[in-house]
Design a protein around this motif. Structure first.
Motif, PDB file in Angstrom:
ATOM      1  N   ASP A 191      14.369  -6.107 -30.310  1.00 25.60           N
ATOM      2  CA  ASP A 191      13.687  -4.866 -30.667  1.00 25.60           C
ATOM      3  C   ASP A 191      12.270  -5.155 -31.150  1.00 25.60           C
ATOM      4  OD1 ASP A 191      16.041  -3.627 -30.060  1.00 25.60           O
ATOM      5  OD2 ASP A 191      16.618  -3.199 -32.135  1.00 25.60           O
ATOM      6  N   ILE A 192      11.376  -4.182 -30.959  1.00 26.36           N
ATOM      7  CA  ILE A 192       9.986  -4.304 -31.391  1.00 26.36           C
ATOM      8  C   ILE A 192       9.733  -3.335 -32.543  1.00 26.36           C
ATOM      9  CG2 ILE A 192       7.572  -3.984 -30.728  1.00 26.36           C
ATOM     10  CD1 ILE A 192       8.379  -4.687 -27.872  1.00 26.36           C
ATOM     11  N   THR A 193       9.302  -3.845 -33.703  1.00 27.42           N
ATOM     12  CA  THR A 193       8.957  -3.012 -34.857  1.00 27.42           C
ATOM     13  C   THR A 193       7.497  -3.267 -35.207  1.00 27.42           C
ATOM     14  OG1 THR A 193      11.226  -3.047 -35.717  1.00 27.42           O
ATOM     15  CG2 THR A 193       9.464  -2.477 -37.269  1.00 27.42           C
ATOM     16  N   LEU A 194       6.699  -2.186 -35.204  1.00 32.55           N
ATOM     17  CA  LEU A 194       5.259  -2.303 -35.434  1.00 32.55           C
ATOM     18  C   LEU A 194       4.746  -1.099 -36.217  1.00 32.55           C
ATOM     19  CD1 LEU A 194       4.050  -3.375 -31.871  1.00 32.55           C
ATOM     20  CD2 LEU A 194       4.097  -4.836 -33.893  1.00 32.55           C
ATOM     21  N   ASP A 195       3.540  -1.265 -36.790  1.00 32.53           N
ATOM     22  CA  ASP A 195       2.854  -0.128 -37.394  1.00 32.53           C
ATOM     23  C   ASP A 195       2.522   0.901 -36.322  1.00 32.53           C
ATOM     24  OD1 ASP A 195       2.910  -1.369 -39.833  1.00 32.53           O
ATOM     25  OD2 ASP A 195       0.824  -2.031 -39.787  1.00 32.53           O
ATOM     26  N   TYR A 196       2.464   2.146 -36.762  1.00 30.52           N
ATOM     27  CA  TYR A 196       2.075   3.233 -35.863  1.00 30.52           C
ATOM     28  C   TYR A 196       0.762   2.920 -35.151  1.00 30.52           C
ATOM     29  CZ  TYR A 196      -0.068   7.692 -34.565  1.00 30.52           C
ATOM     30  OH  TYR A 196      -0.715   8.697 -33.891  1.00 30.52           O
ATOM     31  N   TYR A 197       0.746   3.157 -33.869  1.00 29.30           N
ATOM     32  CA  TYR A 197      -0.418   3.038 -32.989  1.00 29.30           C
ATOM     33  C   TYR A 197      -0.879   1.596 -32.794  1.00 29.30           C
ATOM     34  CZ  TYR A 197      -3.823   5.463 -30.139  1.00 29.30           C
ATOM     35  OH  TYR A 197      -4.529   5.950 -29.062  1.00 29.30           O
ATOM     36  N   SER A 198      -0.050   0.639 -33.178  1.00 27.11           N
ATOM     37  CA  SER A 198      -0.366  -0.756 -32.869  1.00 27.11           C
ATOM     38  C   SER A 198      -0.177  -1.004 -31.372  1.00 27.11           C
ATOM     39  CB  SER A 198       0.551  -1.700 -33.649  1.00 27.11           C
ATOM     40  OG  SER A 198       0.335  -1.594 -35.029  1.00 27.11           O
TER      41      SER A 198
ATOM     42  N   SER B  18      18.422   7.533 -20.016  1.00 23.13           N
ATOM     43  CA  SER B  18      19.522   6.762 -19.417  1.00 23.13           C
ATOM     44  C   SER B  18      19.807   7.176 -17.980  1.00 23.13           C
ATOM     45  CB  SER B  18      20.789   6.925 -20.265  1.00 23.13           C
ATOM     46  OG  SER B  18      21.142   8.289 -20.394  1.00 23.13           O
ATOM     47  N   GLU B  19      19.198   8.291 -17.526  1.00 23.70           N
ATOM     48  CA  GLU B  19      19.363   8.720 -16.130  1.00 23.70           C
ATOM     49  C   GLU B  19      18.270   8.146 -15.243  1.00 23.70           C
ATOM     50  OE1 GLU B  19      19.281  11.052 -18.685  1.00 23.70           O
ATOM     51  OE2 GLU B  19      21.471  11.027 -18.867  1.00 23.70           O
ATOM     52  N   PHE B  20      17.337   7.390 -15.829  1.00 31.02           N
ATOM     53  CA  PHE B  20      16.266   6.710 -15.098  1.00 31.02           C
ATOM     54  C   PHE B  20      15.384   7.683 -14.318  1.00 31.02           C
ATOM     55  CE2 PHE B  20      20.048   3.837 -15.064  1.00 31.02           C
ATOM     56  CZ  PHE B  20      19.624   3.036 -16.109  1.00 31.02           C
ATOM     57  N   LYS B  21      14.990   8.757 -14.992  1.00 34.30           N
ATOM     58  CA  LYS B  21      14.101   9.735 -14.361  1.00 34.30           C
ATOM     59  C   LYS B  21      12.650   9.539 -14.781  1.00 34.30           C
ATOM     60  CE  LYS B  21      17.685  13.312 -13.968  1.00 34.30           C
ATOM     61  NZ  LYS B  21      18.111  14.670 -14.389  1.00 34.30           N
ATOM     62  N   GLU B  22      12.421   8.996 -15.977  1.00 34.20           N
ATOM     63  CA  GLU B  22      11.054   8.855 -16.487  1.00 34.20           C
ATOM     64  C   GLU B  22      10.779   7.396 -16.843  1.00 34.20           C
ATOM     65  OE1 GLU B  22       8.038  10.836 -19.829  1.00 34.20           O
ATOM     66  OE2 GLU B  22      10.149  11.435 -19.752  1.00 34.20           O
ATOM     67  N   ALA B  23       9.983   6.743 -16.005  1.00 30.83           N
ATOM     68  CA  ALA B  23       9.653   5.342 -16.226  1.00 30.83           C
ATOM     69  C   ALA B  23       8.698   5.189 -17.407  1.00 30.83           C
ATOM     70  CB  ALA B  23       9.041   4.735 -14.970  1.00 30.83           C
ATOM     71  N   TYR B  24       8.808   4.048 -18.093  1.00 31.22           N
ATOM     72  CA  TYR B  24       7.922   3.744 -19.220  1.00 31.22           C
ATOM     73  C   TYR B  24       7.038   2.560 -18.855  1.00 31.22           C
ATOM     74  CZ  TYR B  24       6.240   2.502 -23.863  1.00 31.22           C
ATOM     75  OH  TYR B  24       5.436   2.209 -24.941  1.00 31.22           O
ATOM     76  N   SER B  25       5.733   2.701 -19.133  1.00 36.27           N
ATOM     77  CA  SER B  25       4.783   1.637 -18.840  1.00 36.27           C
ATOM     78  C   SER B  25       4.271   1.018 -20.136  1.00 36.27           C
ATOM     79  CB  SER B  25       3.604   2.181 -18.027  1.00 36.27           C
ATOM     80  OG  SER B  25       2.614   1.176 -17.871  1.00 36.27           O
ATOM     81  N   PHE B  26       4.259  -0.324 -20.168  1.00 30.76           N
ATOM     82  CA  PHE B  26       3.712  -1.028 -21.333  1.00 30.76           C
ATOM     83  C   PHE B  26       2.201  -1.242 -21.220  1.00 30.76           C
ATOM     84  CE2 PHE B  26       8.156  -2.101 -21.935  1.00 30.76           C
ATOM     85  CZ  PHE B  26       8.278  -2.124 -23.307  1.00 30.76           C
ATOM     86  N   GLU B  27       1.605  -0.821 -20.117  1.00 31.16           N
ATOM     87  CA  GLU B  27       0.166  -1.006 -19.940  1.00 31.16           C
ATOM     88  C   GLU B  27      -0.600  -0.156 -20.938  1.00 31.16           C
ATOM     89  OE1 GLU B  27      -3.227  -0.800 -16.414  1.00 31.16           O
ATOM     90  OE2 GLU B  27      -1.127  -0.393 -15.970  1.00 31.16           O
ATOM     91  N   ASN B  28      -1.407  -0.786 -21.773  1.00 37.65           N
ATOM     92  CA  ASN B  28      -2.204  -0.112 -22.817  1.00 37.65           C
ATOM     93  C   ASN B  28      -1.342   0.728 -23.750  1.00 37.65           C
ATOM     94  OD1 ASN B  28      -4.652  -1.132 -21.710  1.00 37.65           O
ATOM     95  ND2 ASN B  28      -4.641   0.510 -20.186  1.00 37.65           N
ATOM     96  N   ALA B  29      -0.080   0.344 -23.927  1.00 34.80           N
ATOM     97  CA  ALA B  29       0.839   1.149 -24.736  1.00 34.80           C
ATOM     98  C   ALA B  29       0.569   0.965 -26.230  1.00 34.80           C
ATOM     99  CB  ALA B  29       2.281   0.768 -24.418  1.00 34.80           C
TER     100      ALA B  29
END
Length: 206
Positions: free
Chosen positions: A66-73, A95-106
């Motif tokens: 898991d990743i725990t960080l300050d807000y907006y880090s 969990s239905e895999f309808k909306e992909a998540y991107s880590f680019e500039n996240a």
């Protein structure tokens, strides 16, 4: 007493710690509605930045911390998980895999979040080495799919003795599920014996 300092303001990603004022000695102290005001002052809201956690649902894959960080880090993409017989197809917000998540500039959002791993099952091939027998088509199926034995090959003068997982023909193979990375199977043959019979037509027995 002046004003209503009991009201709690809000700020995305932060927790309100109270109202503060700096006195003549430069010391910061909490300011409440009970204080007496006899001159103009500046009252400042004090905030504490929140931490949030991104949790990972690997769906049978290897563990992702898991990743725990300050807000907006800035969020660093974790190493992709692995799963036997599957190819990782990305992280999703549902969990239905309808909306992909991107880590680019996240950036860390102002809430906890769970990401779900999507997997594509791999296809593998069972190849056949007929050892001089008739052709047997390869079998290509998804990993762990049920596999039915093909029609046995034929070879003139020989009897088919089954499929083996090694070229030395010591390990007989049983068809069940498509194995990881596929496999090459080898045909075993037993040479037939035949008889030449003689009709002597009154001569001595041969």
């Amino acid at each position: 007493p002046v004003g209503n300092f009991d009201l709690v303001p809000t700020k995305e990603g932060y927790t309100f710690l109270g109202w503060y004022v700096t006195d003549k000695d430069g010391k910061e102290k909490e300011f409440t509605s009970s204080h007496v005001i006899n001159e103009s002052i500046v009252v400042t809201a004090k905030w504490s930045i929140n931490q949030y956690t991104i949790s990972f649902e690997e769906n049978g894959g290897s563990d992702v911390t898991d990743i725990t960080l300050d807000y907006y880090s800035d969020i660093t993409r974790p190493t992709n998980p692995t799963k036997e017989g599957h190819t990782f197809a990305g992280w999703y917000l549902d969990s239905e895999f309808k909306e992909a998540y991107s880590f680019e500039n996240a950036k860390m959002p102002s809430k906890n979040m769970t990401l779900y791993a999507k997997w594509n099952v791999n296809e593998y091939t069972i190849s056949f080495e007929e050892n001089g027998g008739s052709n047997v088509e390869n079998i290509t199926l998804p990993y762990q799919s049920s596999v039915t034995a093909p029609t046995a090959p034929t070879k003139e003068g020989y009897t088919f003795g089954g499929w083996y997982s090694d070229a030395e023909l010591t390990n007989a193979y049983t068809f069940d599920k498509m194995p990881l990375d596929g496999i090459t199977l080898y045909a075993k043959w037993t040479i037939n014996q035949y008889t030449i019979a003689f009709e002597e037509n009154g001569g001595s027995e041969v």
